[in-house]
Design an enzyme around this catalytic site. Structure first.
Site, mmCIF file in Angstrom:
data_model
loop_
_atom_site.group_PDB
_atom_site.id
_atom_site.type_symbol
_atom_site.label_atom_id
_atom_site.label_comp_id
_atom_site.label_asym_id
_atom_site.label_seq_id
_atom_site.Cartn_x
_atom_site.Cartn_y
_atom_site.Cartn_z
ATOM 1 N N LYS A 17 0.832 -1.144 0.170
ATOM 2 C CA LYS A 17 0.238 0.001 0.069
ATOM 3 C C LYS A 17 0.848 1.256 0.037
ATOM 4 O O LYS A 17 1.765 1.329 0.978
ATOM 5 C CB LYS A 17 -0.729 0.146 1.082
ATOM 6 C CG LYS A 17 -1.912 -1.057 1.188
ATOM 7 C CD LYS A 17 -3.106 -0.683 0.040
ATOM 8 C CE LYS A 17 -4.277 -1.966 0.142
ATOM 9 N NZ LYS A 17 -5.129 -1.570 -0.818
ATOM 10 N N ASP B 38 -8.942 0.315 -10.413
ATOM 11 C CA ASP B 38 -9.784 -0.502 -9.353
ATOM 12 C C ASP B 38 -10.765 0.206 -8.836
ATOM 13 O O ASP B 38 -11.840 0.126 -9.393
ATOM 14 C CB ASP B 38 -8.883 -0.746 -8.059
ATOM 15 C CG ASP B 38 -9.276 -1.569 -6.934
ATOM 16 O OD1 ASP B 38 -10.512 -1.839 -7.080
ATOM 17 O OD2 ASP B 38 -9.043 -1.594 -5.845
ATOM 18 N N ASP C 15 -0.214 -0.291 -4.649
ATOM 19 C CA ASP C 15 -1.492 0.094 -4.758
ATOM 20 C C ASP C 15 -1.617 1.372 -4.071
ATOM 21 O O ASP C 15 -1.407 1.392 -2.944
ATOM 22 C CB ASP C 15 -2.745 -0.905 -4.052
ATOM 23 C CG ASP C 15 -4.038 -0.502 -3.979
ATOM 24 O OD1 ASP C 15 -4.393 0.562 -4.606
ATOM 25 O OD2 ASP C 15 -5.035 -1.313 -3.372
ATOM 26 N N GLU D 104 -2.080 -0.482 -8.828
ATOM 27 C CA GLU D 104 -3.395 -0.297 -8.690
ATOM 28 C C GLU D 104 -3.786 1.323 -8.600
ATOM 29 O O GLU D 104 -3.261 1.799 -7.506
ATOM 30 C CB GLU D 104 -4.137 -0.988 -7.736
ATOM 31 C CG GLU D 104 -3.832 -2.496 -8.049
ATOM 32 C CD GLU D 104 -4.733 -3.277 -6.738
ATOM 33 O OE1 GLU D 104 -5.809 -2.906 -6.424
ATOM 34 O OE2 GLU D 104 -4.006 -4.225 -6.472
ATOM 35 N N LYS E 48 -14.179 -6.826 -8.206
ATOM 36 C CA LYS E 48 -14.486 -7.111 -6.894
ATOM 37 C C LYS E 48 -16.077 -7.226 -6.669
ATOM 38 O O LYS E 48 -16.818 -6.262 -7.247
ATOM 39 C CB LYS E 48 -14.071 -6.186 -5.877
ATOM 40 C CG LYS E 48 -12.538 -6.000 -5.841
ATOM 41 C CD LYS E 48 -12.290 -4.680 -4.746
ATOM 42 C CE LYS E 48 -10.976 -4.428 -4.394
ATOM 43 N NZ LYS E 48 -10.536 -3.378 -3.759
#
Length: 371
Positions: free
Chosen positions: A165, A245, A193, A220, A269
């Site tokens: 992250k 995303d 991400d 991402e 997702k």
């Protein structure tokens, strides 16, 4: 079919503490606050679904989902559970958006439909258990030394890829990745991400170019989701492939991103797409466009993640899985479901349906409502 009529619906709040705060650029997450939906049909089939609402991504919370689920329940009770498209259309008629709680109902409906067909859910979706699913493991946003230590631990535990992250300043994020690479070496698969944290195209391009030397598989959502029109600029200038995303919720978002040539990859997702019905449409669009696909999630338990894993087996263009968040829970409320094996390998259930449920002891003590 009278036997597959939805006869009873129950909605539960599933609350589980995390081992430690999970921090992304959008803020810290301290606990699991999910919704479980249980559907029962006249012929005795029971379907389970779960969603993990995310205030800053899908605009829902455990409380909004609990309330909106009570709009859906009386409308779906008495309908045929096998009318998957019709049931989703009924939820869409009742309220716009609210894709997280819709996904919990959609998963439960697909669980029943697959059981009725006598097939594992991945087979009902048209897939097969013909590839090895492996999950990455995510390093939470924080000081570089802590992130390096976490990455080293995940490498020792055998995870085949590490996701990091990011979303801070250029200097902070380069220092983080440099520290992690110093700890795990130059070749261990590494993904990043930003969760929109770099905000503008110019800033994202600067950070991505600075990270280009670190052998990163993909990044991402580098910029604000509202700026998706600028994502193609980022893709063209980035040495690291771009995965959409937050900007890819449903099949309409996917079609726009593909038309714009905004990214090389899509992250699907169930909690963004309202469930399997639209998620499969995204996968089909991505496959036709030659994109590489990932299936991920929010903070679902192994129940919701098992649903995601069934989706991952339904389309050959899905190559990456991000199914690690149940490993962050302090307790596991799931009966059945997929199993974590060494090397990040996911072992799937092979019986009819989803193959996962929630322990009745957890459900008894949860806040709940029944129809």
């Amino acid at each position: 079919m009278p036997g597959t009529t939805i006869q009873a619906i129950s909605i539960y709040k599933l609350l589980v503490p995390l081992r430690e705060p999970f921090v992304i650029s959008l803020g810290p997450l301290l606990a699991v606050e999910n919704i479980v939906v249980v559907l029962r049909t006249a012929d005795g089939h029971i379907g389970y679904g779960e969603c993990s609402p995310f205030l800053t991504i899908n605009g829902e919370s455990v409380d909004t989902c609990f309330v909106v689920g009570q709009y859906f329940a009386p409308a779906l009770r008495g309908r045929d559970a096998l009318d998957l498209a019709g049931n989703l259309a009924e939820m869409d008629r009742i309220i716009y958006g609210n894709c997280s709680i819709k996904s919990a109902f959609d998963i439960a409906l697909h669980d029943i439909a697959a059981q009725h067909a006598g097939l594992p859910l991945y087979a009902f979706l048209g897939g097969s258990n013909n590839k090895i699913l492996t999950t990455d493991m995510t390093v939470s946003l924080g000081p570089a030394a802590k992130m390096r230590a976490d990455a080293e631990q995940f490498q020792r535990e055998g995870f085949p890829a590490i996701k990091v992250k990011l979303g801070g300043t250029l200097e902070e994020d380069v220092a983080r990745i440099r520290a992690i690479r110093a700890g795990i070496g130059p070749t261990h698969p590494l993904r990043v991400d930003a969760n929109q944290g770099w905000r503008t195209a110019a800033n994202a391009i600067a950070v991505l170019q600075a990270l280009g030397e670190f052998n990163i598989e993909h990044c991402e959502e580098p910029i604000l989701r509202q700026h998706f029109m600028e994502l193609s600029q980022v893709r063209a200038a980035s040495p690291i492939p771009i995965m959409a995303d937050e900007s890819c919720g449903d099949e309409h978002d996917a079609a726009r991103l593909i038309q714009l040539q905004a990214c090389q990859m899509l992250n699907i997702k169930l909690g963004k797409s309202s469930g399997f019905h639209r998620a499969q449409k995204i996968a089909q669009l991505g496959q036709a466009a030659g994109l590489t696909l990932q299936v991920g999630g929010f903070l679902e338990s192994r129940l919701g993640m098992t649903a995601a894993a069934h989706l991952a087996l339904s389309n050959p263009a899905i190559h990456h899985c991000d199914f690690d968040t149940p490993l962050m829970f302090t307790a596991d409320p799931v009966v059945g479901g997929f199993r974590y094996c060494p090397g990040g390998v996911i072992e799937m259930p092979t019986g009819p349906g989803l193959g996962a449920s929630i322990d009745e002891a957890w459900l008894r003590r949860a806040e709940q409502v029944h129809f």
